[in-house]
Design a protein around this motif. Structure first.
Motif, PDB file in Angstrom:
ATOM      1  N   ASP A   1      19.560 -12.570   5.114  1.00  0.00           N
ATOM      2  CA  ASP A   1      19.407 -12.994   3.723  1.00  0.00           C
ATOM      3  C   ASP A   1      18.008 -12.708   3.182  1.00  0.00           C
TER       4      ASP A   1
ATOM      5  N   LEU B   1      23.373 -11.777  -0.599  1.00  0.00           N
ATOM      6  CA  LEU B   1      22.604 -10.553  -0.806  1.00  0.00           C
ATOM      7  C   LEU B   1      22.655 -10.133  -2.270  1.00  0.00           C
ATOM      8  N   SER B   2      22.814 -11.126  -3.134  1.00  0.00           N
ATOM      9  CA  SER B   2      23.008 -10.845  -4.561  1.00  0.00           C
ATOM     10  C   SER B   2      21.784 -10.242  -5.232  1.00  0.00           C
ATOM     11  N   ASN B   3      20.611 -10.417  -4.633  1.00  0.00           N
ATOM     12  CA  ASN B   3      19.390  -9.876  -5.248  1.00  0.00           C
ATOM     13  C   ASN B   3      18.887  -8.606  -4.571  1.00  0.00           C
ATOM     14  N   VAL B   4      19.743  -8.003  -3.769  1.00  0.00           N
ATOM     15  CA  VAL B   4      19.383  -6.727  -3.145  1.00  0.00           C
ATOM     16  C   VAL B   4      19.551  -5.600  -4.157  1.00  0.00           C
TER      17      VAL B   4
ATOM     18  N   ASN C   1      17.145  -9.939   0.383  1.00  0.00           N
ATOM     19  CA  ASN C   1      17.112 -10.176  -1.065  1.00  0.00           C
ATOM     20  C   ASN C   1      15.749  -9.827  -1.643  1.00  0.00           C
TER      21      ASN C   1
END
Length: 336
Positions: free
Chosen positions: A143, A168-171, A146
């Motif tokens: 995590d 991993l929404s901010n990758v 990110n």
């Protein structure tokens, strides 16, 4: 009377010669039959398709060929390299080759196309797939990706798996092209890699890196798996046994002779340097000879590992229908 006696003796002599000749022919015929029985087992022509261009990850196959192990087991083996335009699974499924090498998740996924394959040995107990970072920029857990640029092949299975296990929404996801120029230029970026190859090339470029294995997240399919079709296995068990035996023993020999065998591998793949092959052979050693192989021998596989993979792929909706793990692998051709 004397003439008659001579004729009589002549006839007797001729009969004796005929009898002796017949006996000689019978003995000769018998010895030929016996000899033909001893050489009755013909050398069988088979082909194995690699999963990529010849590399150290195929060392066991080349060691088996160079040490005459295939011939000892009654086989004449043609090694065909893989590549971006070559699918070992399609070639084996179509009957253009008898044996193939692929990763376990590819073998499972073939079920979606109605291709029933059976794994008979695994060269690598785990996957050397990893993420690569600039030295000092590594992570403890996934995590932490990110906020970073991650160069990864679109749709690659382990990335889809990681996205179900971590936030991993901010990758910033960028397509991996096989080139590392953008990764080198950005110290905070991350790229997919194999621990058996990319770190070596980074070292050549003077870039210090660290890696984290994808298997740390729980996705760890067998790699470089030897397989055949289900139909071929049922009809050619002796041939499968012979090939598997040579394959495993080839890997055992490669362990201490990899530098010599690498020269042979390079003949089939002149684009790869011997130093690169050396790095790969040494980096992959734990994957080949460690894990369950340390106790059970090279090639070993378990129902639990296959069942876990089948469940993971089904959960990701990559595998359309789950099935019993025992349908896709067997260890009956492995020797302790």
């Amino acid at each position: 009377m004397e003439v008659l006696m001579r004729v009589k003796y002549l006839l007797v002599g001729m009969v004796m010669l005929l009898v002796l000749a017949a006996c000689g022919n019978a003995e000769s015929s018998g010895s030929t039959t016996e000899g033909s029985e001893s050489t009755e087992e013909e050398v069988k022509d088979v082909k194995v398709v690699l999963n990529w261009f010849a590399k150290a990850q195929h060392g066991g196959v080349y060691a088996a060929r160079e040490n005459g192990l295939f011939e000892e087991n009654g086989l004449n083996v043609t090694i065909e390299p893989g590549g971006p335009q070559v699918s070992s699974i399609n070639m084996v499924a179509s009957g253009k080759a008898e044996f193939g090498l692929a990763h376990a998740d590819q073998i499972v996924n073939a079920r979606n196309e109605g291709i029933e394959l059976v794994a008979v040995a695994s060269a690598m107990q785990g996957s050397p797939q990893a993420f690569m970072f600039h030295k000092g920029k590594g992570i403890e857990d996934f995590d932490e990706l990110n906020g970073r640029k991650v160069f990864v092949q679109p749709g690659i299975v382990y990335w889809e798996y990681l996205k179900t296990q971590y936030d991993l929404s901010n990758v910033e996801e960028l397509a991996h092209t096989g080139q590392h120029g953008n990764f080198i230029a950005d110290e905070n970026s991350v790229t997919q890699a194999f621990v058996t190859s990319e770190p070596y090339f980074m070292e050549l470029d003077g870039v210090e890196v660290e890696t984290k294995l994808i298997s740390d997240a729980g996705y760890d399919p067998y790699n470089i798996v030897l397989y055949v079709t289900k139909d071929y296995l049922e009809e050619n068990k002796e041939t499968v046994k012979a090939f598997t035996t040579a394959f495993v023993e080839g890997w055992n020999l490669y362990k201490d002779s990899y530098e010599d065998i690498n020269k042979v591998i390079q003949e089939d793949n002149p684009d790869i340097e011997l130093e690169s092959l050396k790095f790969e052979a040494e980096a992959q050693s734990e994957f080949v000879y460690g894990g369950d192989a340390a106790e059970h021998g090279v090639g070993y596989m378990t129902e639990e590992r296959w069942a876990t993979l089948i469940g993971q792929l089904n959960k990701l909706k990559i595998l359309e229908e789950p099935f019993d793990a025992n349908e896709i692998f067997t260890t009956e051709f492995l020797t302790e």
